[in-house]
Enzyme design. Structure first.
Site, PDB file in Angstrom:
ATOM      1  N   HIS A 161       9.328  -3.632   3.275  1.00 49.71           N
ATOM      2  CA  HIS A 161       8.734  -3.711   2.127  1.00 49.71           C
ATOM      3  C   HIS A 161       9.953  -3.928   1.161  1.00 49.71           C
ATOM      4  CE1 HIS A 161       5.581  -0.746   3.379  1.00 49.71           C
ATOM      5  NE2 HIS A 161       4.959  -1.832   2.868  1.00 49.71           N
TER       6      HIS A 161
ATOM      7  N   LEU B 175       6.531   2.868   1.626  1.00 49.70           N
ATOM      8  CA  LEU B 175       7.685   1.818   1.844  1.00 49.70           C
ATOM      9  C   LEU B 175       8.693   2.170   2.572  1.00 49.70           C
ATOM     10  CD1 LEU B 175       7.963   1.147  -2.337  1.00 49.70           C
ATOM     11  CD2 LEU B 175       6.288   0.205  -0.626  1.00 49.70           C
TER      12      LEU B 175
ATOM     13  N   MET C 119       0.793  -1.119  -0.124  1.00 47.45           N
ATOM     14  CA  MET C 119      -0.069  -0.065  -0.025  1.00 47.45           C
ATOM     15  C   MET C 119       1.056   1.292  -0.027  1.00 47.45           C
ATOM     16  SD  MET C 119      -3.436  -0.702   2.175  1.00 47.45           S
ATOM     17  CE  MET C 119      -2.731  -0.686   3.879  1.00 47.45           C
ATOM     18  N   GLY C 120       2.100   1.146  -0.299  1.00 43.94           N
ATOM     19  CA  GLY C 120       3.147   2.420  -0.442  1.00 43.94           C
ATOM     20  C   GLY C 120       3.577   2.922   0.952  1.00 43.94           C
TER      21      GLY C 120
ATOM     22  N   GLN D 103     -10.413  -2.523   2.308  1.00 38.17           N
ATOM     23  CA  GLN D 103      -9.864  -3.176   3.329  1.00 38.17           C
ATOM     24  C   GLN D 103      -9.803  -2.444   4.516  1.00 38.17           C
ATOM     25  OE1 GLN D 103      -6.025  -4.052   1.677  1.00 38.17           O
ATOM     26  NE2 GLN D 103      -5.127  -3.903   3.625  1.00 38.17           N
TER      27      GLN D 103
HETATM   28  P1  AMP Z   1       1.479  -2.860   3.724  1.00 39.13           P
HETATM   29  O1  AMP Z   1       2.201  -1.766   2.481  1.00 39.13           O
HETATM   30  O2  AMP Z   1       1.617  -2.734   5.097  1.00 39.13           O
HETATM   31  O3  AMP Z   1       0.180  -3.469   3.119  1.00 39.13           O
HETATM   32  O4  AMP Z   1       2.366  -4.076   3.416  1.00 39.13           O
HETATM   33  C1  AMP Z   1       2.849  -4.901   2.230  1.00 39.13           C
HETATM   34  C2  AMP Z   1       3.781  -5.956   2.350  1.00 39.13           C
HETATM   35  O5  AMP Z   1       4.907  -5.626   3.241  1.00 39.13           O
HETATM   36  C3  AMP Z   1       2.849  -7.090   3.290  1.00 39.13           C
HETATM   37  O6  AMP Z   1       3.009  -8.334   2.802  1.00 39.13           O
HETATM   38  C4  AMP Z   1       3.418  -6.896   4.716  1.00 39.13           C
HETATM   39  O7  AMP Z   1       3.262  -8.173   5.689  1.00 39.13           O
HETATM   40  C5  AMP Z   1       4.878  -6.600   4.432  1.00 39.13           C
HETATM   41  N1  AMP Z   1       5.539  -5.853   5.524  1.00 39.13           N
HETATM   42  C6  AMP Z   1       4.964  -4.870   6.070  1.00 39.13           C
HETATM   43  N2  AMP Z   1       5.685  -4.542   7.395  1.00 39.13           N
HETATM   44  C7  AMP Z   1       6.806  -5.467   7.208  1.00 39.13           C
HETATM   45  C8  AMP Z   1       7.908  -5.493   8.222  1.00 39.13           C
HETATM   46  N3  AMP Z   1       8.053  -4.857   9.133  1.00 39.13           N
HETATM   47  N4  AMP Z   1       9.001  -6.708   7.931  1.00 39.13           N
HETATM   48  C9  AMP Z   1       8.414  -7.554   6.711  1.00 39.13           C
HETATM   49  N5  AMP Z   1       7.463  -7.327   6.005  1.00 39.13           N
HETATM   50  C10 AMP Z   1       6.770  -6.231   6.276  1.00 39.13           C
END
Ligand code: AMP
Length: 279
Positions: A37, A33, A30-31, A61
């Site tokens: 990410h 980053l 969802m950016g 969501q």
């Molecule tokens: P989001 O942008 O929050 O939807 O996350 C996108 C992806 O990044 C999802 O698969 C999350 O589980 C992963 N993610 C978010 N935070 C972390 C983190 N601290 N360590 C590893 N992966 C992450």
């Protein structure tokens, strides 16, 4: 690096790559980053010939519109990070294209979504399952990369991929933490200095739970009590603290290696998730 908004352009680009025998990896985000990410993108880079990152703040969501509206969208720095990491294509659909008028389909993964995040955020996992299905369909990715930090999300998506016979390999990457142990999250930037300090009780108490477990304590209730105490002492509002089976996410009475400690708690109004797989 290509930046694409049209799902048809995404599909024709990845199809061309695959026709040339190249393996395509998708990292849905969802950016906003961060290094979490980044670790997914680097993993994809190491396992795939072509890496697609999707950046889409998925409205369906979010159970609270204020959370959606305040979600950070630093698109320039996100694109810079993708470029630096050697991403081949960033897919950035807009919401009207993703959910045009008349859009009527929702993917619901039963049971696994009843508890934990699913209980507290009605509709959240339907939104996640629907958007991930659309992203997988549009990208035709061979491999898709997700973070262990969102443990329940991984369990739900694994079920979805199996149940719908989706031809994609799911790769789960370890949680990336800040220097002091706090799991990285796009929401961390909403924490005040004090809330952030208090939030450290989450990783700290997860680590000490592992020590209690190493010392022979296996009763879930006793193990979880120590986390509840630490979070309460630090003014966190607890949503849940449980030790669960890693596949069906059902609570276990006696903890064993491979079970997962899942925690959701708010610090200064910011909801934080973390987990630890018992070793
Ligand atoms: P989001 O942008 O929050 O939807 O996350 C996108 C992806 O990044 C999802 O698969 C999350 O589980 C992963 N993610 C978010 N935070 C972390 C983190 N601290 N360590 C590893 N992966 C992450």
């Amino acid at each position: 690096m290509k930046v694409v908004e049209d799902p048809d352009v995404l599909a024709s680009t990845t199809r061309k790559w695959q026709t040339n025998g190249q393996v395509v990896g998708l990292v849905p985000t969802m950016g906003a980053l961060h290094a979490g990410h980044q670790s997914l993108i680097e993993r994809a880079r190491s396992m795939c010939d072509r890496v697609v990152v999707s950046i889409f703040v998925n409205p369906i969501q979010f159970s609270e519109s204020s959370d959606f509206l305040s979600y950070p969208t630093p698109i320039d720095s996100d694109l810079d990070m993708c470029q630096t990491l050697g991403v081949d294509l960033v897919y950035r659909p807009d919401a009207k294209r993703m959910y045009p008028e008349g859009f009527s389909t929702s993917i619901h993964v039963a049971r696994l979504t009843d508890a934990w995040e699913g209980r507290d955020r009605p509709g959240h996992f339907d939104g996640v399952a629907t958007v991930v299905t659309k992203l997988l369909a549009a990208s035709r990715a061979d491999k898709a990369f997700f973070g262990q930090k969102d443990f329940q999300q991984c369990a739900v998506l694994r079920r979805l991929i199996t149940d719908l016979d989706l031809d994609v390999e799911m790769v789960v990457c370890p949680t990336v933490r800040d220097h002091d142990g706090l799991a990285l999250s796009s929401r961390n930037e909403r924490l005040s200095a004090e809330s952030r300090r208090n939030a450290l009780a989450i990783p700290t108490s997860l680590r000490s739970l592992q020590k209690h477990f190493d010392d022979g304590q296996t009763e879930s209730a006793t193990l979880c009590d120590s986390i509840v105490q630490a979070l309460t002492d630090n003014d966190l509002v607890i949503h849940y603290v449980e030790i669960v089976d890693s596949t069906d996410l059902a609570p276990v009475g006696t903890a064993q290696v491979g079970n997962v400690v899942i925690v959701a708690a708010s610090s200064g109004g910011v909801r934080l998730l973390d987990n630890h797989i018992l070793t």
